[in-house]
Design an enzyme around this catalytic site. Structure first.
Site, PDB file in Angstrom:
ATOM      1  N   ASP A  97      -6.631  85.176 -18.549  1.00  0.00           N
ATOM      2  CA  ASP A  97      -5.937  84.816 -17.527  1.00  0.00           C
ATOM      3  C   ASP A  97      -6.756  83.681 -16.563  1.00  0.00           C
ATOM      4  OD1 ASP A  97      -8.058  86.792 -17.006  1.00  0.00           O
ATOM      5  OD2 ASP A  97      -7.286  87.032 -15.033  1.00  0.00           O
ATOM      6  N   GLU A  98      -5.916  83.145 -15.705  1.00  0.00           N
ATOM      7  CA  GLU A  98      -6.527  82.527 -14.694  1.00  0.00           C
ATOM      8  C   GLU A  98      -7.314  81.142 -14.975  1.00  0.00           C
ATOM      9  OE1 GLU A  98      -6.059  85.096 -10.645  1.00  0.00           O
ATOM     10  OE2 GLU A  98      -8.046  85.304 -11.751  1.00  0.00           O
ATOM     11  N   VAL A  99      -7.226  80.652 -16.280  1.00  0.00           N
ATOM     12  CA  VAL A  99      -7.960  79.536 -16.676  1.00  0.00           C
ATOM     13  C   VAL A  99      -7.656  78.269 -15.907  1.00  0.00           C
ATOM     14  CG1 VAL A  99      -8.662  78.021 -18.527  1.00  0.00           C
ATOM     15  CG2 VAL A  99      -7.915  80.649 -19.021  1.00  0.00           C
TER      16      VAL A  99
END
Length: 589
Positions: free
Chosen positions: A362-364
């Site tokens: 997530d949230e790269v």
């Protein structure tokens, strides 16, 4: 209106089982439970007497290590599931029960008389009709039949029948919820005879607990497992590493936890992790570990700085969702070697207790790769094939270890990766993400942050400099407002999912992140609001008429469940004041 209010003052409380069974019938006869009640499991008597007090955690952990060896390589047995459920049942009935004064009119004489004519339950018959599958305590979704039936006759004969040991355990959990503590110390039910048939709507019913941003002692996690099991959750997803700390010890990479943890002693050894996993498995709660990657990995830089790009940049919000910034380099042979070592050490120790491993995703933040010396670009056209190779390598390792990968939705929906059909996608950003996931043929877990994030509504945990402060006033957090239990109860995991694809929705998870949560407040942050999700996942969001389940009938049951959790040592928040629970529907609009 006056007639309605008069009735509401004296309405009889409904049977307060949580989550709601598939079907139930009950009467109004009173039965007591003998303190020396016997449990007969498929014809064999079981040890049933409750302990005078629970074993201290440290003593229990040391006993586990001495029995299982250094790393706890041991599969939890069906017999252990039954024995644990029986012990929990007797403790709940006689040591962790409650007097239900809040659910009767004030100063009323609601307790049954105790005399020589009282009927007692002296034996509980447990009948398992099929042999457990080999993976009964670490199943893939749907591998274990969790259904059960429960009957209690007015003469005191009690029987629980199920296909699996997990079903028997669920039946015993429901059995305890039929009984109250008498002021004399006895346990009684006013509901005999009872006939219940029950089965879950969804196969995966979990809580995602962030144990990386704040330190939780093992006893905090096992207390959470007990509460989850009592609500018939069957998964605990431990988000065990993140940017802020790396608390899990990896013997092949000892500096990871030594330098990445918050302080000495704030780590989970292999023995401790095996204990936590076994504790969950013996209670029907599969513990799933997540090592988030490639983002949310800044804590690796404390021991292996050469593996992390954009570590702890002053302008952290350009490179990450939270400080400190940093991500695993995306085209580095050193990262590949590091992950190979990590997986070869950790995954064999996961396998005895789980069939899943969560690889995050997530949230790269693509900007971090501008500072990655192996890439030096934030162009997704360049990054996407590198991300594909990164995830392919990770999932190949997971499969080789005998585990099934789980990944956050961004890997599928944002990065547009080609993932194996076995990969379970955990969605969190929208209902549309669920529909998109199943339309691509993947199994999905739901958990829309607008409904099922438990940490929302407490304001920003970030501070703001004076020149920026006014722009953020009044400092709401990103998932505000707080999601009350009614909102969580109204959420339908199948909303927007085509009817021909609903079978791909395995279930879901509620989430407790730890930016503003730690052992002091975690109980009240999670409970009893998580109970609302538990009933949605077990019983379904809709009633038999296809309507959202009624808050009017759910509220007193949830208030009673809260009392049961408190009696079990869980610091759950109240649902309503005693005036409301004592007066039927008077607090309804």
């Amino acid at each position: 209106m006056s007639f309605y209010l008069l009735l509401s003052l004296f309405v009889t409380q409904v049977l307060a089982i949580w989550p709601l069974p598939s079907s139930m019938m009950m009467g109004e006869e009173v039965l007591f439970v003998d303190r020396t009640v016997n449990f007969i499991y498929n014809g064999a008597a079981q040890v049933a007497l409750p302990q005078p007090e629970q074993m201290p955690f440290e003593q229990d952990l040391n006993l586990f290590i001495s029995q299982q060896g250094n790393y706890g390589h041991h599969n939890t047995s069906s017999q252990k599931v039954i024995s644990t459920a029986i012990k929990s049942t007797t403790q709940t009935l006689f040591e962790q029960n409650f007097v239900p004064w809040k659910f009767h009119p004030r100063h009323s004489d609601f307790e049954p008389a105790m005399n020589a004519s009282c009927n007692y339950i002296k034996t509980v018959y447990l009948k398992q009709t099929e042999a457990d599958p080999a993976n009964v305590t670490k199943p893939l979704a749907g591998d274990v039949d969790e259904s059960y039936s429960l009957s209690i006759a007015t003469n005191g004969r009690a029987t629980i029948t199920a296909s699996s040991s997990i079903g028997i355990a669920h039946g015993l959990t429901t059995f305890t919820q039929l009984f109250y503590k008498h002021s004399s110390g006895a346990a009684y039910t006013p509901y005999a005879p009872v006939n219940i048939k029950d089965a879950p709507k969804f196969q995966h019913r979990g809580l995602n607990m962030d144990v990386s941003r704040a330190w939780y002692a093992p006893a905090d996690i096992t207390r959470m497992i007990d509460a989850l099991a009592y609500n018939k959750f069957n998964r605990l997803h431990l988000h065990i590493t993140d940017a802020q700390s790396w608390p899990i010890e990896i013997p092949a990479l000892p500096m990871l936890a030594e330098k990445g943890s918050y302080r000495e002693g704030f780590t989970y050894s292999p023995q401790t992790m095996a204990y936590i996993q076994d504790y969950g498995a013996s209670r029907g709660v599969e513990v799933i570990l997540e090592i988030d990657m490639p983002g949310h990995t800044s804590s690796i830089a404390y021991s292996y700085p050469e593996l992390i790009a954009a570590f702890n940049e002053k302008d952290w919000s350009t490179y990450a969702a939270e400080p400190p910034s940093g991500t695993l380099k995306l085209n580095s042979s050193g990262v590949t070697e590091f992950l190979d070592t990590l997986f070869e050490d950790l995954l064999p120790r996961v396998l005895p207790y789980s069939s899943y491993f969560h690889t995050g995703g997530d949230e790269v933040n693509v900007n971090a790769y501008n500072l990655d010396d192996t890439v030096r670009s934030n162009d997704t056209a360049i990054l996407q094939p590198l991300m594909q190779a990164f995830v392919d390598r990770a999932h190949t390792k997971v499969r080789a270890a005998g585990l099934t990968p789980i990944a956050w939705e961004e890997m599928l929906l944002t990065w547009n990766l080609t993932l194996g059909s076995d990969v379970v996608i955990q969605t969190w950003q929208s209902d549309e993400a669920v529909a998109q996931t199943v339309s691509k043929g993947h199994k999905a877990l739901v958990g829309n942050y607008n409904y099922w994030y438990l940490d929302c509504g407490h304001g920003q945990w970030l501070d703001f400099y004076p020149d920026a402060s006014q722009a953020y006033y009044p400092y709401y957090d990103y998932c505000a407002p707080l999601h009350n239990w009614r909102m969580m109860y109204a959420y339908d995991p199948l909303e927007g999912v085509p009817a021909n694809l609903t079978h791909l929705v395995l279930g879901g998870e509620v989430h407790i992140w730890s930016e503003q949560t730690d052992p002091v407040n975690v109980d009240r942050q999670v409970w009893p609001r998580a109970c609302a999700a538990a009933e949605v996942l077990w019983s379904g969001a809709k009633d038999e008429h296809g309507q959202n389940r009624s808050q009017i009938t759910a509220s007193p049951r949830l208030s009673e469940m809260r009392e049961r959790l408190v009696a079990r040592g869980v610091g759950a928040e109240p649902i309503q004041m005693p005036f409301c629970t004592q007066n039927g529907t008077q607090c309804a609009l």
